[in-house]
Design a protein around this motif. Structure first.
Motif, short mmCIF file in Angstrom:
data_model
loop_
_atom_site.label_atom_id
_atom_site.label_comp_id
_atom_site.label_asym_id
_atom_site.label_seq_id
_atom_site.Cartn_x
_atom_site.Cartn_y
_atom_site.Cartn_z
N THR A 232 0.82 -1.23 0.00
CA THR A 232 0.00 0.00 0.00
C THR A 232 0.84 1.26 0.00
OG1 THR A 232 -0.15 0.06 2.42
CG2 THR A 232 -1.86 -1.17 1.24
N VAL B 46 -5.32 5.86 -1.37
CA VAL B 46 -6.02 5.41 -0.17
C VAL B 46 -6.57 6.60 0.60
CG1 VAL B 46 -5.72 4.23 2.06
CG2 VAL B 46 -4.64 3.30 0.00
N THR C 140 -1.57 2.05 7.22
CA THR C 140 -1.68 0.81 6.44
C THR C 140 -0.30 0.19 6.22
OG1 THR C 140 -1.55 1.92 4.29
CG2 THR C 140 -3.73 1.67 5.27
N ARG D 223 -3.90 -5.58 7.34
CA ARG D 223 -2.47 -5.37 7.14
C ARG D 223 -1.67 -5.78 8.37
NH1 ARG D 223 0.46 -4.98 3.49
NH2 ARG D 223 1.48 -3.00 3.89
N THR E 25 1.82 -1.75 -8.78
CA THR E 25 0.64 -1.11 -8.19
C THR E 25 0.43 0.29 -8.75
OG1 THR E 25 1.95 -0.35 -6.29
CG2 THR E 25 0.74 -2.43 -6.05
N TRP F 234 -6.69 1.40 -6.54
CA TRP F 234 -5.74 0.77 -5.63
C TRP F 234 -6.16 -0.64 -5.22
CZ3 TRP F 234 -6.89 -0.92 -0.73
CH2 TRP F 234 -8.06 -0.44 -0.13
N ARG F 235 -7.45 -0.93 -5.21
CA ARG F 235 -7.90 -2.25 -4.78
C ARG F 235 -7.46 -3.34 -5.77
NH1 ARG F 235 -11.66 -1.89 -0.62
NH2 ARG F 235 -12.42 0.22 -0.21
N VAL G 165 -3.56 -3.90 -5.32
CA VAL G 165 -3.08 -4.77 -4.24
C VAL G 165 -3.51 -6.22 -4.48
CG1 VAL G 165 -2.91 -2.93 -2.53
CG2 VAL G 165 -5.07 -4.16 -2.79
#
Length: 439
Positions: A67, A74, A88, A143, A192, A201-202, A205
C-alpha cells in the motif's frame, strides 16, 4: 578481516563442526575432521536455495509494502490524511516487529522451512482479502494480520542460511535474500502504480497478492530440505535466557540499533515520496510515481555486492560508506529538479540496502547459538524502525514538508554513524585489554 571488527570470526566458523555435548564419543573425532558439508556457491543445492530465498524476499517486501506507493489514492478513497493512511504500512511493519521473536522461537522447534512456508501461506491468503477491505480500519487490521504472518520469514531465512551455508559465503547469500527484498519492494510499487492508475488501488493490491502466491509456491518447490537444523526448546525460560544473552552482547545491540536507524530513513522517505511527487511542482501521475520505485534495482545491486564491500573496507568501513551515501542522497533530494530528486533516491536506496545487508549478515555471523532469536531481535528492531519511519516521516512531512522528512532522515543517519564510531572505539579498547575481552 580482523576478528576484533566482527567480534565473532574466531568462533563462528568452528561452531558447526563441534559435536554437541551429548553426542556419542566415538563420533567426535570424525565430526571434528569432517569437511564442511554446508552449501557453497557452485555446490549442490546452492542455486536452488538462492533462487528460493530470493523469491521469498520478493513476496515478503511486495506484500509488506503493497500500500505504500498507493497512499495518496487510499487517502482519497477513505477521505483521510497522509498520517492516517500511513498506518496501512505502519500496522504491517509494527506487527511484524512484535511477532518476529515468538515466530523465531517456533522455527527453532518446528524448523526454518516449515515456518517460512506457513508464514507465506497465511500472508498471501490475507493479501487476497486486502482489496475487499470496506474501511480504513478494516484495511489496517488486515495489514496487521499480514505483517504478523510475515514475521515468521525474515529471522527464519537468515537462521536457515547461517546453518546451511558455509561462513565464507554467508554475507553473499544473505545479500541475495536482501536483494530479493529490494526486487519485491520495487516490483510491488511499480506494478501497483500503473495498475492503480487504470483500475484503482484495490485491483492493484489484488495483483500483488496473486504475484505473491506464485512466489510462495515456487519457494516451497525450490528450497532444499535443511540438513543441519537441530530442534530447540520452546520452554519460555530457555527462550528468555537466549534473548537475554543476545541483548547483553554489546556488538549485537549496536547492530540492532543500526538496522533500526537505517530503516527509519528508508521508511520515512518511501512513505512520503508519493505525496511529494504527486503534488506541485512535479504533479506526476500515479503510474509514473510507481515507476520511480525502479530505483530499487540499485538496492538489488548494492545488497548483493555487500560481501565484496566488506572484504575491501571491513564491516565498519562499509557502514560508514552506506551512511554517507544515504546522507548525500537525502540532501540531494531537497532540490527542486526532478532528475536530482531521483538521483537522491538512488543514493538513499543504495546506501540503505548496503547497510542493511552488512548489519544483518554481521548478526548471523556473531551469534554462535540461538541464531533465530538473534536474527529475530534484529528484524524486530529493523521493522520498529520501518514503522516509526513511516509514521514519523508522514508527521514530519505534514509539519515541514519534504525538508521535515529529510531532517528526520539525517538525524537517523547521524545515529548510524555515532553507533559505528562508538563500536570502533569499543573494539580498540577491548583489543588493548586482551582478546578474551574483545567483542
Amino acid at each position: 578481516m580482523p576478528s576484533a571488527s566482527t567480534g565473532a570470526s574466531t568462533t563462528v566458523d568452528a561452531v558447526p563442526s563441534v559435536p554437541a555435548p551429548d553426542a556419542p564419543a566415538p563420533h567426535a573425532p570424525h565430526a571434528l575432521d569432517a569437511p564442511d558439508a554446508r552449501m557453497a556457491p557452485g555446490g549442490p543445492g546452492y542455486r536452488r536455495m538462492s533462487l528460493a530465498l530470493f523469491l521469498a524476499g520478493v513476496a515478503t517486501f511486495a506484500l509488506l509494502y503493497s500500500t505504500q506507493a498507493l497512499l495518496p489514492l487510499v487517502s482519497g478513497d477513505f477521505g483521510v490524511s497522509a498520517s492516517e493512511a500511513s498506518w496501512t504500512v505502519s500496522a504491517a511493519t509494527g506487527a511484524l516487529a512484535l511477532f518476529v521473536l515468538p515466530m523465531s522461537a517456533l522455527s527453532e522447534r518446528f524448523g526454518r522451512r516449515t515456518m517460512m512456508t506457513a508464514s507465506l501461506a497465511i500472508a498471501v491468503s490475507v493479501g487476497l482479502m486486502v482489496p475487499f477491505a470496506p474501511s480504513l480500519g478494516a484495511l489496517v487490521a488486515l495489514r496487521a494480520v499480514q505483517g504478523a504472518a510475515l514475521a515468521g520469514l525474515p529471522a527464519s531465512a537468515t537462521a536457515y542460511l547461517a546453518e546451511e551455508v558455509r561462513p565464507k559465503a554467508l554475507i553473499t547469500a544473505i545479500g541475495l535474500f536482501v536483494a530479493g527484498n529490494s526486487v519485491g519492494g520495487m516490483s510491488g510499487r511499480v506494478i501497483t502504480g500503473w495498475v492503480a492508475q487504470e483500475w484503482g488501488w484495490r485491483v492493484a493490491v489484488g495483483v500483488i497478492g496473486v504475484l505473491a502466491v506464485a512466489c510462495a509456491v515456487a519457494f516451497r518447490l525450490l528450497l532444499p530440505a535443511p540438513r543441519h537444523f537441530t530442534p530447540g526448546s520452546l520452554r519460555p525460560r530457555v527462550l528468555a535466557r537466549t534473548v537475554r544473552d543476545h541483548l547483553a552482547n554489546p556488538l549485537l545491540c549496536r547492530l540492532y540499533a543500526i538496522g533500526a536507524l537505517f530503516m527509519t530513513v528508508f521508511g520515512a522517505v518511501y512513505t512520503v515520496i508519493g505525496y511529494r511527487l504527486t503534488e506541485a511542482p512535479f504533479s506526476l501521475p500515479q503510474g509514473v510515481v510507481g515507476s520511480v520505485f525502479l530505483v530499487y534495482l540499485v538496492g538489488t545491486v548494492s545488497a548483493s555486492t555487500a560481501g565484496g564491500l566488506v572484504a575491501r573496507l571491513g564491516r565498519r568501513g562499509s557502514l560508514y560508506l552506506a551512511g554517507g551515501t544515504t546522507a548525500a542522497g537525502l540532501l540531494l533530494s531537497l532540490a527542486g529538479s526532478l532528475p536530482l530528486v531521483l538521483l537522491g533516491l538512488v543514493l538513499i536506496t543504495a546506501g540503505f540496502f548496503a547497510g542493511h545487508a552488512v548489519a544483518s549478515s554481521a548478526v548471523s555471523h556473531t551469534a554462535t547459538r540461538g541464531r533465530a532469536q538473534a536474527s529475530a531481535l534484529y528484524q524486530s528492531a529493523y521493522y520498529v524502525g520501518s514503522s516509526a519511519g513511516s509514521t514519523l516521516g508522514a508527521v514530519a512531512f505534514h509539519a515541514g514538508g519534504w525538508a521535515g522528512t529529510v531532517g528526520l532522515g539525517l538525524l537517523a543517519v547521524l545515529g548510524v554513524v555515532s553507533v559505528t564510531v562508538f563500536g570502533s572505539h569499543a573494539a580498540r579498547v577491548s583489543s588493548r585489554r586482551g582478546p578474551a575481552l574483545a567483542r
